[in-house]
Scaffold this motif. Structure first.
Motif, PDB file in Angstrom:
ATOM      1  N   MET A 123       0.828  -1.210   0.000  1.00 51.00           N
ATOM      2  CA  MET A 123       0.000   0.000   0.000  1.00 51.00           C
ATOM      3  C   MET A 123       0.858   1.255   0.000  1.00 51.00           C
ATOM      4  SD  MET A 123      -3.350  -0.795   2.369  1.00 51.00           S
ATOM      5  CE  MET A 123      -2.863  -2.214   3.342  1.00 51.00           C
ATOM      6  N   VAL A 124       1.904   1.273   0.820  1.00 53.21           N
ATOM      7  CA  VAL A 124       2.790   2.435   0.849  1.00 53.21           C
ATOM      8  C   VAL A 124       3.419   2.655  -0.519  1.00 53.21           C
ATOM      9  CG1 VAL A 124       4.945   3.358   1.802  1.00 53.21           C
ATOM     10  CG2 VAL A 124       3.269   2.297   3.317  1.00 53.21           C
ATOM     11  N   SER A 125       3.848   1.584  -1.162  1.00 56.94           N
ATOM     12  CA  SER A 125       4.489   1.686  -2.467  1.00 56.94           C
ATOM     13  C   SER A 125       3.515   2.163  -3.533  1.00 56.94           C
ATOM     14  CB  SER A 125       5.084   0.328  -2.862  1.00 56.94           C
ATOM     15  OG  SER A 125       5.718   0.408  -4.120  1.00 56.94           O
ATOM     16  N   ILE A 126       2.321   1.581  -3.562  1.00 58.91           N
ATOM     17  CA  ILE A 126       1.338   1.929  -4.596  1.00 58.91           C
ATOM     18  C   ILE A 126       0.808   3.342  -4.408  1.00 58.91           C
ATOM     19  CG2 ILE A 126      -0.973   1.389  -5.481  1.00 58.91           C
ATOM     20  CD1 ILE A 126      -0.296  -1.579  -4.824  1.00 58.91           C
ATOM     21  N   TRP A 127       0.451   3.698  -3.178  1.00 56.42           N
ATOM     22  CA  TRP A 127      -0.094   5.028  -2.926  1.00 56.42           C
ATOM     23  C   TRP A 127       0.977   6.106  -2.901  1.00 56.42           C
ATOM     24  CZ3 TRP A 127      -3.367   3.059   1.816  1.00 56.42           C
ATOM     25  CH2 TRP A 127      -4.451   2.319   1.348  1.00 56.42           C
ATOM     26  N   GLY A 128       2.216   5.699  -2.670  1.00 56.28           N
ATOM     27  CA  GLY A 128       3.269   6.691  -2.492  1.00 56.28           C
ATOM     28  C   GLY A 128       3.810   7.271  -3.778  1.00 56.28           C
ATOM     29  N   LEU A 129       3.722   6.522  -4.873  1.00 57.96           N
ATOM     30  CA  LEU A 129       4.314   6.969  -6.134  1.00 57.96           C
ATOM     31  C   LEU A 129       3.281   7.649  -7.022  1.00 57.96           C
ATOM     32  CD1 LEU A 129       6.551   3.880  -6.919  1.00 57.96           C
ATOM     33  CD2 LEU A 129       7.338   6.134  -6.196  1.00 57.96           C
ATOM     34  N   GLY A 130       3.717   8.685  -7.714  1.00 55.65           N
ATOM     35  CA  GLY A 130       2.871   9.353  -8.687  1.00 55.65           C
ATOM     36  C   GLY A 130       2.649   8.490  -9.919  1.00 55.65           C
ATOM     37  N   PHE A 131       1.784   8.944 -10.811  1.00 53.78           N
ATOM     38  CA  PHE A 131       1.362   8.146 -11.964  1.00 53.78           C
ATOM     39  C   PHE A 131       2.544   7.732 -12.839  1.00 53.78           C
ATOM     40  CE2 PHE A 131      -0.033   7.926 -16.429  1.00 53.78           C
ATOM     41  CZ  PHE A 131      -0.877   6.833 -16.341  1.00 53.78           C
ATOM     42  N   ARG A 132       3.401   8.681 -13.207  1.00 53.54           N
ATOM     43  CA  ARG A 132       4.521   8.346 -14.090  1.00 53.54           C
ATOM     44  C   ARG A 132       5.456   7.350 -13.423  1.00 53.54           C
ATOM     45  NH1 ARG A 132       9.733   9.992 -15.251  1.00 53.54           N
ATOM     46  NH2 ARG A 132      10.308   9.882 -17.464  1.00 53.54           N
ATOM     47  N   ALA A 133       5.714   7.562 -12.129  1.00 53.90           N
ATOM     48  CA  ALA A 133       6.610   6.666 -11.411  1.00 53.90           C
ATOM     49  C   ALA A 133       6.030   5.263 -11.313  1.00 53.90           C
ATOM     50  CB  ALA A 133       6.893   7.214 -10.021  1.00 53.90           C
ATOM     51  N   SER A 134       4.698   5.162 -11.256  1.00 59.09           N
ATOM     52  CA  SER A 134       4.083   3.842 -11.147  1.00 59.09           C
ATOM     53  C   SER A 134       4.239   3.031 -12.430  1.00 59.09           C
ATOM     54  CB  SER A 134       2.592   3.981 -10.808  1.00 59.09           C
ATOM     55  OG  SER A 134       1.868   4.525 -11.900  1.00 59.09           O
ATOM     56  N   LEU A 135       4.554   3.711 -13.526  1.00 66.76           N
ATOM     57  CA  LEU A 135       4.773   3.022 -14.800  1.00 66.76           C
ATOM     58  C   LEU A 135       6.249   2.713 -15.045  1.00 66.76           C
ATOM     59  CD1 LEU A 135       2.436   5.160 -17.098  1.00 66.76           C
ATOM     60  CD2 LEU A 135       1.915   2.983 -15.969  1.00 66.76           C
ATOM     61  N   GLY A 136       7.091   3.168 -14.175  1.00 67.30           N
ATOM     62  CA  GLY A 136       8.541   3.054 -14.355  1.00 67.30           C
ATOM     63  C   GLY A 136       9.126   4.391 -13.977  1.00 67.30           C
ATOM     64  N   GLY A 137       9.606   5.116 -14.967  1.00 61.55           N
ATOM     65  CA  GLY A 137       9.932   6.517 -14.778  1.00 61.55           C
ATOM     66  C   GLY A 137      11.143   6.841 -13.945  1.00 61.55           C
ATOM     67  N   SER A 138      11.974   5.860 -13.594  1.00 56.34           N
ATOM     68  CA  SER A 138      13.152   6.160 -12.782  1.00 56.34           C
ATOM     69  C   SER A 138      14.163   6.974 -13.583  1.00 56.34           C
ATOM     70  CB  SER A 138      13.809   4.868 -12.295  1.00 56.34           C
ATOM     71  OG  SER A 138      15.015   5.163 -11.611  1.00 56.34           O
ATOM     72  N   ARG A 139      14.785   7.952 -12.932  1.00 57.76           N
ATOM     73  CA  ARG A 139      15.839   8.737 -13.587  1.00 57.76           C
ATOM     74  C   ARG A 139      17.105   7.916 -13.794  1.00 57.76           C
ATOM     75  NH1 ARG A 139      14.702  14.304 -12.925  1.00 57.76           N
ATOM     76  NH2 ARG A 139      12.460  14.489 -13.263  1.00 57.76           N
TER      77      ARG A 139
END
Length: 261
Positions: A146-162
């Motif tokens: 839950m922390v992981s899913i709710w904590g990340l924004g939309f782009r980050a939830s698709l990947g999006g790592s720098r």
């Protein structure tokens, strides 16, 4: 670096340089269930640009000993003791999520120890979902999910790592999986029970910056804006598209906001 605070052995990262108490001190405070590792980038920058750095693992977290601290107010008092143990007169406090509440409360309770505060993913209230609290109390992996899913924004939830090849969901979950049993529940409960944010904000007399995520589901932008409005002269920076895990999602933008760019 190891320090003794309240008789306990505390670990703190120093940003890759030897700690020098004669330099202006920046203390980085992590969020619920996490540890010093979230501060790798900003800690290193400040340590290499004329500051001393302490990014501690709170008691009962990461590499630090001692019992878990059950309230935000007590954590704030602990931070004042950490600054004293480091031999520094004052410190700038940078906090993420729960760490932002600790920094805010410390500035209110110990104004002589705090020179500036930077609050990342902060809110006027940090109420926690009952389902998340129940799962955390049972030390069930659902709480980490839950922390992981709710904590990340939309782009980050698709990947999006720098950083190519890194997966932010998994990275955050690995840190939480290594957290001792009871620590996540302790921290979430402390956030859920804390009701002094607006009162503490009104008492802040030092410069304050709030760095907020536009799409934060855990401390919504509206709540962060309310808190910023309660701090006289506070500077507000909104990171577009970002969720709650700002230091992972938009690390360069967070650093720029911290150094005033």
């Amino acid at each position: 670096m190891r320090l003794k605070v309240d008789g306990n052995d505390i670990f703190a990262s120093t940003g890759g340089r030897p700690f020098d108490p004669s330099l202006p001190l920046v203390v980085f405070l992590h969020g619920a269930g996490f540890d010093h590792t979230i501060w790798a980038l900003p800690g290193r920058w400040f340590a290499h640009h004329g500051h001393s750095v302490l990014a501690p693992d709170l008691p009962g977290h990461g590499r630090s000993g001692g019992a878990l601290i059950p309230t935000i107010s007590a954590m704030a008092d602990w931070v004042a003791k950490l600054i004293e143990a480091a031999g520094a007169p004052r410190a700038r406090l940078v906090g993420h999520s729960m760490g932002s509440l600790i920094a805010l409360e410390a500035a209110s309770r110990h104004p002589d120890k705090v020179s500036e505060i930077s609050l990342i993913a902060a809110g006027a209230s940090m109420k926690v979902s009952p389902d998340l609290l129940t799962s955390a109390q049972a030390n069930h992996h659902d709480a980490i999910d839950m922390v992981s899913i709710w904590g990340l924004g939309f782009r980050a939830s698709l990947g999006g790592s720098r950083a190519p090849g890194l997966w932010m969901h998994a990275g955050g979950e690995r840190v939480l999986e290594d957290t001792p049993d009871g620590a996540l529940f302790n921290d979430l409960s402390a956030c859920n029970d804390y009701t002094r944010a607006i009162e503490a904000a009104a008492a802040v007399t030092v410069p304050a910056t709030l760095i907020l995520g536009e799409r934060d589901m855990m401390t919504p932008l509206k709540s962060g804006t309310e808190l910023a409005g309660a701090i006289k002269g506070a500077r507000r920076v909104v990171l577009r598209g970002a969720g709650h895990m700002l230091t992972a999602e938009q690390p360069d933008e967070v650093l720029a906001a911290l150094i005033g760019k």
